[in-house]
Enzyme design. Sequence first.
Site, mmCIF file in Angstrom:
data_model
loop_
_atom_site.group_PDB
_atom_site.id
_atom_site.type_symbol
_atom_site.label_atom_id
_atom_site.label_comp_id
_atom_site.label_asym_id
_atom_site.label_seq_id
_atom_site.Cartn_x
_atom_site.Cartn_y
_atom_site.Cartn_z
ATOM 1 N N LYS A 198 -6.881 3.491 -3.041
ATOM 2 C CA LYS A 198 -7.403 3.448 -1.222
ATOM 3 C C LYS A 198 -7.638 4.685 -0.987
ATOM 4 O O LYS A 198 -6.706 5.698 -1.227
ATOM 5 C CB LYS A 198 -6.252 2.645 -0.776
ATOM 6 C CG LYS A 198 -6.371 2.486 0.731
ATOM 7 C CD LYS A 198 -5.356 1.755 1.460
ATOM 8 C CE LYS A 198 -5.303 1.547 2.797
ATOM 9 N NZ LYS A 198 -4.064 0.916 3.607
ATOM 10 N N ASP B 109 0.786 -1.269 -0.137
ATOM 11 C CA ASP B 109 0.019 -0.003 -0.137
ATOM 12 C C ASP B 109 0.855 1.176 0.190
ATOM 13 O O ASP B 109 1.558 1.676 1.047
ATOM 14 C CB ASP B 109 -1.019 0.013 1.305
ATOM 15 C CG ASP B 109 -2.093 -1.034 1.224
ATOM 16 O OD1 ASP B 109 -1.719 -1.857 0.362
ATOM 17 O OD2 ASP B 109 -2.859 -0.789 1.981
ATOM 18 N N LYS C 249 -10.279 0.380 -2.323
ATOM 19 C CA LYS C 249 -10.200 0.085 -0.837
ATOM 20 C C LYS C 249 -10.661 1.211 0.114
ATOM 21 O O LYS C 249 -10.146 2.182 0.013
ATOM 22 C CB LYS C 249 -8.963 -0.394 -0.492
ATOM 23 C CG LYS C 249 -8.786 -0.676 0.879
ATOM 24 C CD LYS C 249 -7.374 -1.280 1.361
ATOM 25 C CE LYS C 249 -7.164 -1.648 2.750
ATOM 26 N NZ LYS C 249 -5.528 -1.960 3.038
#
Length: 247
Positions: free
Chosen positions: A173, A99, A207
């Site tokens: 995300k 990430d 996400k």
Amino acid sequence: MEIRNYLDSTFLKLPAETGLADDLHDDLVRQTVLEAIDENFAAVVVRPDQVVMANKLVDKVASTVAVCTVIGFPKGTDSISDKLSEAKKAIENGADELDFVVNYQAFINGNHDLIREEIYNGTLLCRSNNRVIKWIIETAALDISQIAQLSALIKNVILTEFQEDDYASVFVKSSTGYYKTSDGSPSGATPEAVITMLENAAPLPVKASGGIKTYDDALQYINLGVKRLGTSAAKIIAYGGTSNESY
């Protein structure tokens, strides 16, 4: 619908943040990994220095839980070369998913070429090694127009430079869980931000993370269309409870 398939169980606190000695802090991280294995969550997210430990625990029982870590965390201002070096080490240590925090401040300042270069090189490294990558845009630092623009920028780089087979492995995300708003507004995912991401990042998956504290919160985002949920309260959420955690 099995909610555990959406949950990335997250432990990113440093020892100073837990107020514990290093060995006790490590025990908490280990417990988080073991819990993710027991509950069969989608992934467990730990700091880069905990990847080796997490990977060993997962491999020991041949679990399908992905080991995920964070890159350029939490501010995203590291140079591209530093982020790539950190990511290469994480991959060598067994991270399945990475990430990356986008340099959202550079984006706000109008340096979109740097962002395109960052997205391209980070994604190339991860996809060349068959890793999932998630780009954290830090929605609380952006207004809705900027969320739309940055989501679309990431999408356009991926659609232009990568193959369709890669799309499902490149996420956008929402949040680090570490950004502090000046006015007390939510620092994590919000429905408005997530809807904007979904509209502008598609076909890339999204996400949602930050501030997801209940089963109903999680279900709301799943129903909107997100594919993953980041939370430090995965087990509580999976069993229908309510968490007091900030992330």
